[in-house]
Write a protein that holds these residues in place. Sequence first.
Motif, PDB file in Angstrom:
ATOM      1  N   MET A 163      -6.487  65.737 127.413  1.00  0.00           N
ATOM      2  CA  MET A 163      -6.837  64.590 128.254  1.00  0.00           C
ATOM      3  C   MET A 163      -6.066  64.660 129.568  1.00  0.00           C
ATOM      4  O   MET A 163      -4.953  65.183 129.623  1.00  0.00           O
ATOM      5  CB  MET A 163      -6.500  63.279 127.535  1.00  0.00           C
ATOM      6  N   ARG A 164      -6.678  64.115 130.610  1.00  0.00           N
ATOM      7  CA  ARG A 164      -6.021  64.128 131.911  1.00  0.00           C
ATOM      8  C   ARG A 164      -4.844  63.158 131.899  1.00  0.00           C
ATOM      9  O   ARG A 164      -4.981  61.982 131.529  1.00  0.00           O
ATOM     10  CB  ARG A 164      -7.023  63.747 132.997  1.00  0.00           C
ATOM     11  N   SER A 165      -3.677  63.643 132.293  1.00  0.00           N
ATOM     12  CA  SER A 165      -2.484  62.812 132.358  1.00  0.00           C
ATOM     13  C   SER A 165      -2.553  61.893 133.569  1.00  0.00           C
ATOM     14  O   SER A 165      -3.052  62.274 134.631  1.00  0.00           O
ATOM     15  CB  SER A 165      -1.236  63.691 132.434  1.00  0.00           C
ATOM     16  N   ASP A 166      -2.093  60.655 133.406  1.00  0.00           N
ATOM     17  CA  ASP A 166      -2.103  59.665 134.490  1.00  0.00           C
ATOM     18  C   ASP A 166      -0.868  59.896 135.359  1.00  0.00           C
ATOM     19  O   ASP A 166       0.243  59.453 135.048  1.00  0.00           O
ATOM     20  CB  ASP A 166      -2.096  58.251 133.904  1.00  0.00           C
ATOM     21  N   ASP A 167      -1.062  60.616 136.482  1.00  0.00           N
ATOM     22  CA  ASP A 167       0.064  60.974 137.349  1.00  0.00           C
ATOM     23  C   ASP A 167       0.730  59.751 137.977  1.00  0.00           C
ATOM     24  O   ASP A 167       1.945  59.744 138.192  1.00  0.00           O
ATOM     25  CB  ASP A 167      -0.408  61.934 138.439  1.00  0.00           C
ATOM     26  N   ALA A 168      -0.073  58.719 138.272  1.00  0.00           N
ATOM     27  CA  ALA A 168       0.512  57.524 138.897  1.00  0.00           C
ATOM     28  C   ALA A 168       1.467  56.826 137.936  1.00  0.00           C
ATOM     29  O   ALA A 168       2.559  56.398 138.319  1.00  0.00           O
ATOM     30  CB  ALA A 168      -0.603  56.571 139.328  1.00  0.00           C
ATOM     31  N   TYR A 169       1.075  56.721 136.661  1.00  0.00           N
ATOM     32  CA  TYR A 169       1.954  56.117 135.658  1.00  0.00           C
ATOM     33  C   TYR A 169       3.190  56.984 135.443  1.00  0.00           C
ATOM     34  O   TYR A 169       4.303  56.475 135.273  1.00  0.00           O
ATOM     35  CB  TYR A 169       1.199  55.942 134.344  1.00  0.00           C
ATOM     36  N   ALA A 170       2.990  58.290 135.430  1.00  0.00           N
ATOM     37  CA  ALA A 170       4.127  59.201 135.250  1.00  0.00           C
ATOM     38  C   ALA A 170       5.118  59.050 136.393  1.00  0.00           C
ATOM     39  O   ALA A 170       6.338  59.099 136.185  1.00  0.00           O
ATOM     40  CB  ALA A 170       3.629  60.641 135.156  1.00  0.00           C
ATOM     41  N   GLN A 171       4.606  58.870 137.616  1.00  0.00           N
ATOM     42  CA  GLN A 171       5.479  58.687 138.769  1.00  0.00           C
ATOM     43  C   GLN A 171       6.267  57.389 138.652  1.00  0.00           C
ATOM     44  O   GLN A 171       7.449  57.314 138.996  1.00  0.00           O
ATOM     45  CB  GLN A 171       4.623  58.665 140.047  1.00  0.00           C
ATOM     46  N   GLN A 172       5.612  56.356 138.102  1.00  0.00           N
ATOM     47  CA  GLN A 172       6.225  55.029 138.040  1.00  0.00           C
ATOM     48  C   GLN A 172       7.216  54.906 136.883  1.00  0.00           C
ATOM     49  O   GLN A 172       8.280  54.285 137.019  1.00  0.00           O
ATOM     50  CB  GLN A 172       5.130  53.967 137.908  1.00  0.00           C
ATOM     51  N   TYR A 173       6.859  55.483 135.720  1.00  0.00           N
ATOM     52  CA  TYR A 173       7.665  55.258 134.513  1.00  0.00           C
ATOM     53  C   TYR A 173       8.319  56.529 133.956  1.00  0.00           C
ATOM     54  O   TYR A 173       8.945  56.484 132.903  1.00  0.00           O
ATOM     55  CB  TYR A 173       6.797  54.629 133.420  1.00  0.00           C
ATOM     56  N   GLY A 174       8.162  57.649 134.653  1.00  0.00           N
ATOM     57  CA  GLY A 174       8.691  58.908 134.139  1.00  0.00           C
ATOM     58  C   GLY A 174      10.194  58.907 133.948  1.00  0.00           C
ATOM     59  O   GLY A 174      10.709  59.342 132.913  1.00  0.00           O
TER      60      GLY A 174
END
Length: 381
Positions: free
Chosen positions: A259-270
């Motif tokens: 599945m495509r990873s949500d880059d925006a969420y990863a940037q925010q909560y990584g």
Amino acid sequence: MSRKKKKSIWRSTFYRVYFALVALALVAIVIGTLWLRGVLKDYESAQPKYVAGDVGRLFENADYEAIYNVDTSAAQFEGDEALYLDNLRQLTDGKRVEWTPAFSANKDERKYNVNLDGERFATFTLVPSGQTTARGNTLWKLGSVTTLVELQQATPEPEPEATPVPEEPVELFLCRITAPVGYTVTVDGEALTADNATTSEKTLFEADFLPPGVANPALVEYLYDATTRTPQIQATDENGAQASVEAVADRELAWNCPMRSDDAYAQQYGKAAVALAKQVAKFMNKDARKKAIERVCAKGSPAEAIFDNLNNAFATPHSGISFKDEAVSEFYVLSPDCFTCRVSFDTVLKTEKGDAVYPTAYTFCVIKDEDGGKLYNIKVY
């Protein structure tokens, strides 16, 4: 003039009481030492490592006749013990066998991995036997053995053709491609359809990993006869965007489209996910208190139960802990109040023999409540 005779200390009431008390103290010390030695000996005799050693030696000595009777994977041989033994000996011949303690979320279970040349080959568990020592310490017994390698029966050689074939048949290679439902997959330019899909249902996560009401992403496995071992496989998501396709490391002719990873969420909560993973690693290595983990777990969640039952007694003795090569991936937003992600890094423990490096990876399920993000579930690799 006569001298006054000196009075003996044994006629003194004080010294008689004093020496009597000293004698009693010495007796008490001897009795206490013998009692403590008995307690320690009884406790040591009940440790599960001795039972685990007996089971581990079955693998070290290749005593597969004994393992066959308790191996849950032996059922695939339908009672053919000879075939089971032949396959297992071919698989393990000449390889180094080691067994090590493993993580178990069940406080009434001790789990161990058996490795062949460093790769996991089997697991076995110990459970309470229902009996105790004379001083009430729990005695352990073998619970189960499961070989994790898929054993195959040798394919018989095909019988020769009765008549010669004028043209050699085209060799086909059965390919397996797994992708999320809704993705479009093509092999050598041909789009796969429901006719190529297997009937087995798959999900991205194990059952009960996600909270109730959150849909578990569905996956579909396709089978395709390719004319080459290196077919051109492409995939697009529901919006037509190009998706990645990865070869499965431990299987031939198998590919996976994640599945495509949500880059925006990863940037925010990584960064928060990495910090949480480090806190978990510290707790598992006895470098953080349980209260620190309890504060980040959702009340009544599987994660809370896992850490309540976690036994970190097998943690490697060390004087310091650090982390390197942190990475966050597979960030999936499954609902407005739930997301999952995978965090990996190397845990470095400072020991007397130098730095010990342990590859570490977790998959987290995080939910929102009135206090913000909380850990709902965790998978340890």
